[in-house]
Every structure is written in structure tokens, then in C-alpha cells.
Scaffold this motif. Structure first.
Motif, PDB file in Angstrom:
ATOM      1  N   THR A   1      -2.106  14.794   1.764  1.00 38.92           N
ATOM      2  CA  THR A   1      -2.939  13.970   2.644  1.00 38.92           C
ATOM      3  C   THR A   1      -2.478  12.520   2.624  1.00 38.92           C
ATOM      4  N   SER A   2      -2.153  12.031   1.436  1.00 36.10           N
ATOM      5  CA  SER A   2      -1.681  10.657   1.305  1.00 36.10           C
ATOM      6  C   SER A   2      -0.377  10.443   2.061  1.00 36.10           C
TER       7      SER A   2
ATOM      8  N   ILE B   1      -4.129  16.320  -2.461  1.00 37.64           N
ATOM      9  CA  ILE B   1      -4.284  14.864  -2.417  1.00 37.64           C
ATOM     10  C   ILE B   1      -2.980  14.196  -1.987  1.00 37.64           C
ATOM     11  N   VAL B   2      -1.866  14.624  -2.563  1.00 39.36           N
ATOM     12  CA  VAL B   2      -0.570  14.022  -2.255  1.00 39.36           C
ATOM     13  C   VAL B   2      -0.182  14.295  -0.803  1.00 39.36           C
TER      14      VAL B   2
ATOM     15  N   HIS C   1       0.830  -1.211   0.000  1.00 38.33           N
ATOM     16  CA  HIS C   1       0.000   0.000   0.000  1.00 38.33           C
ATOM     17  C   HIS C   1       0.865   1.262   0.000  1.00 38.33           C
TER      18      HIS C   1
ATOM     19  N   ARG D   1       1.584   6.475  -7.065  1.00 35.31           N
ATOM     20  CA  ARG D   1       0.503   7.366  -7.481  1.00 35.31           C
ATOM     21  C   ARG D   1       0.878   8.833  -7.268  1.00 35.31           C
ATOM     22  N   ALA D   2       1.518   9.119  -6.150  1.00 33.81           N
ATOM     23  CA  ALA D   2       1.919  10.490  -5.853  1.00 33.81           C
ATOM     24  C   ALA D   2       2.922  10.995  -6.884  1.00 33.81           C
TER      25      ALA D   2
ATOM     26  N   ALA E   1       0.939   4.021  -3.002  1.00 34.31           N
ATOM     27  CA  ALA E   1       0.701   5.445  -2.723  1.00 34.31           C
ATOM     28  C   ALA E   1       1.847   6.311  -3.240  1.00 34.31           C
TER      29      ALA E   1
ATOM     30  N   GLU F   1      -0.899  10.382   5.822  1.00 35.43           N
ATOM     31  CA  GLU F   1      -1.453   9.095   6.256  1.00 35.43           C
ATOM     32  C   GLU F   1      -0.370   8.016   6.301  1.00 35.43           C
TER      33      GLU F   1
END
Length: 389
Positions: free
Chosen positions: A334-335, A331-332, A274, A281-282, A278, A338
Motif C-alpha cells: 500500500t505504501s 502495509i508495504v 516522505h 520503513r519498508a 517510506a 501511494e
């Protein structure tokens, strides 16, 4: 245009500014947060390096860089410190040297050969014509870098003559006033971008001479590529590069953390699928947002260099690219926050600060979703419905 006794352009390439400034910025990071402003010593270093002269004409010791180069520099500074990049962005109004009247330019540049001019584009002021100038009143919130500034450019509405004809819209003007002519309110008590010192300013019935104000859409008084681009486009674009840089720094930090942090089952954080997903994707999202932004600035730079019109369509595409940069950065960030798990909670952790600062940056209206609608209206052949487009 008076150019005597101006500083010479710096020997350093403006694109090298991030590397030149990195040590000084990193040494002051704790002070930037605690003082809620840039320390005066750091401001002096930034000023001496030419950090506030990226759009200043060559005759006044500036770099006269392209729009794309400005965004490139701010993206790289954003990877170092968010409050510094936000202050640099708001303080790069050196193009006033070829935008205001000669008398206004002399007033600013004769007082200091390397002035820092910050601005507030909030249309929360009002001005009325007076003999040889205007009378300005209002309150402007979130004036980034006001404590470092020599001058402040404030946006205000001037009602149409008579004020009774509904077919006439108020004129939008920029008023350049000395820092000591405003009252600064200590309002900047915030979670993110603490070091920008973005306090509020107030003026009440302040007389502004005619040479210190201009219509926001007035053209530049010199015909060279940079100054064929509308002033508001020059002033507004840098924030998109800044937030991409902040988000990129968050990815950098998580990649480093992933090699050292151990999960509850004893494996490195980076071994988790995961986490890998992530990060992948970032990386893709940031690269695509960057490419879109630089394609839009490049189109405008190319048109300016060729002496071609800077069309509404070009500027609308840029606004959409800027908003996309803000959305992707959010978005990045926040990802990455997390992925950092409990490590992201602690003050002093880089991810914690980047998350706060980056989300604060993406709250700026010029990066908001409304700019997508503006781009859509232009694409549909409708009025953009913005007084500062």
C-alpha cells in the motif's frame, strides 16, 4: 517403494531456480495476465526445471529441500511474478510420494514421472466410506493451477461412524483425484493473481480408492529430516515467502521510479523526505518480517534434522510469523502504491500489477489475522481450535 525409471535429480541447485526461470517467466508475463492461467509452454518449462519437485523425495527425482529452502525459492520467484509463485507453491506436493500408500504412489508416478499435484484445503467436501475406498462429493473454490495439474488433492470431512455421537469429530482426509475426474468451473474472474487460473472444481459421488486418500495428520512412511515435518506445515508455509517477495518487488520498482520520476516542483521523486522515510520503513519492515519467518522455519528444520519433536509451540510460532509476513507485505504494498502516485494507476505498470497481486495473496486464510489468535491460544495452553493445525 517403487523407484524404477524415475527422473534423476536436476543438476541445478534448487536455490538457483529463480535465476534459471527468470527469462522464461518474464517473457510470458503478458500472456499470464491475459490467459488467466500459466501458458502451457511455461508450465512445461517449470516442470522440466524441477520447479514442482522441491519437496519430492530423492528416489523420485526430487530435491527434497528443507522448509527454509522452499521459502527462500518462493520468495525469490515472488519477486519475478506473483501468479507463477502462487502456482509453484500450490503445486509442490511431491511429498505425496512418501505419504500415500505404495499403490497410490504408483498410480500417480507411473502415469507421469514428474506429476503436478495441486490442492484445495477448503473443507467444503464430504466423503462417506465405501467398499475399498470412499465416495466424495463437493465443490472447492480457488484451486490454484488446476489447468496445469495432473492430480488434485481435495480436503473433505468424513463423518464419525454412526454420525450420532457428538463427542466424535468428523475426520479430515485428503483425497487425490485425477484432473480429468473433476468438473472445472470458470470462476476465476478477479483483479489480482489473474494468471493463477484458480478456478472451482466439482465432484459428485466420485469413488476414490483407499490408496488415493489419507488422514491429514498421517505421518510420512520414510524417516528423513524433511519428512519429520507435518504434511500440512510443508504445504502451507510457502505463501508467506511468496508475499514477502511480491512486496520486495514493489519496493524495487519504486526505488527505480524514484530516480526518474519528476515531481510537480521539478525535483526527482526520490529527493522527497516522505519518500525516503517510506522506503526506509519498508526496508526495515520487510527485513524484520523475513528474519522472523526464517527463524521459525529454521527452528523446525533444526528439530527435524535432530529427530526432535515438531511441537505445537514451534508450529504456532510459524503461523504467527506467516501472518506477520502477510500483514507487513500488505502495509508495504500500500505504501509503495501511494508513493507511485498516478503512475501506479496504469495497467502495464509493474507497481499496479504487484499491488493487485500482492493484496490478493495476503487475502489467503493461512496468512490472515486468525492465525495470530491460534498462536495466542497455543501460548496460553489452550486448544488451537483448528482442524488443520
Amino acid at each position: 517403494m517403487t523407484t524404477a525409471a524415475r527422473p534423476s535429480p536436476k543438476d541445478v541447485d534448487p536455490l538457483a531456480l529463480p535465476d534459471v526461470l527468470r527469462p522464461a517467466i518474464e517473457a510470458r508475463r503478458t500472456e499470464i495476465e491475459s490467459q488467466r492461467r500459466l501458458p502451457s509452454e511455461l508450465v512445461a518449462t517449470l516442470r522440466a526445471s524441477g520447479a514442482f519437485r522441491i519437496f519430492t523425495p530423492r528416489e523420485y527425482g526430487g530435491f527434497e529441500s528443507s522448509l527454509t529452502d522452499m521459502v527462500t525459492v518462493l520468495e525469490a520467484i515472488g519477486r519475478i511474478d506473483a501468479s507463477v509463485v502462487w502456482t509453484m507453491w500450490n503445486g509442490n506436493l511431491g511429498f505425496f510420494a512418501v505419504w500415500l500408500r505404495d499403490a497410490g504412489v504408483a498410480t500417480i508416478w507411473d502415469a507421469h514421472p514428474d506429476p503436478i499435484i495441486v490442492n484445495s484445503t477448503r473443507l467444503t467436501g464430504s466423503a462417506t466410506p465405501a467398499e475399498n475406498g470412499y465416495t466424495l462429493s463437493g465443490r472447492w473454490d480457488i484451486v490454484t493451477g488446476v489447468d496445469a495439474a495432473d492430480w488434485i488433492a481435495l480436503f473433505a470431512l468424513v463423518p464419525p461412524p454412526g454420525g450420532s455421537d457428538d463427542s466424535e469429530h468428523p475426520e479430515v482426509r485428503v483425497f487425490c483425484v485425477p484432473r480429468d475426474a473433476v468438473t472445472v468451473l470458470d470462476t476465476w474472474h478477479v483483479g489480482g493473481m489473474r494468471g493463477t487460473g484458480s478456478n472451482s472444481v466439482v465432484v459428485d459421488q466420485l469413488f476414490v480408492p483407499a490408496e488415493m486418500t489419507n488422514d491429514v495428520f498421517a505421518p510420512f512412511r520414510i524417516d528423513r529430516p524433511l519428512y519429520r515435518i507435518p504434511a500440512f506445515t510443508l504445504a502451507s508455509t510457502g505463501g508467506a515467502g511468496a508475499v514477502l517477495g511480491i512486496a520486495r518487488a514493489a519496493v524495487d520498482e519504486i526505488v527505480e521510479l524514484a530516480g526518474t520520476k519528476v515531481t510537480e516542483i521539478g525535483t526527482p521523486l526520490g529527493h522527497g523526505e516522505h519518500v525516503q522515510d517510506a522506503i526506509g520503513r519498508a526496508e526495515a519492515a520487510l527485513r524484520s518480517a523475513r528474519l522472523l519467518l526464517f527463524a521459525a522455519t529454521g527452528t523446525i528444520d533444526d528439530a527435524a534434522a535432530a529427530g526432535a519433536p515438531i511441537t505445537e509451540a514451534m508450529r504456532a510460532e510459524l503461523r504467527a510469523a506467516m501472518s506477520n509476513a502477510g500483514e507487513i507485505s500488505r502495509i508495504v504494498l500500500t505504501s509503495m502504491y501511494e508513493l507511485g502516485g498516478s503512475s501506479s494507476l496504469y495497467t502495464g505498470n509493474r507497481v499496479e500489477q504487484l499491488f493487485r497481486d500482492g493484496l490478493a495473496g495476503t487475502q489467503h486464510g493461512i496468512l490472515g489475522r486468525a492465525q495470530f489468535a491460534l498462536a495466542g491460544r497455543v501460548r496460553l495452553g489452550l486448544d488451537p481450535q483448528s482442524p488443520i493445525f
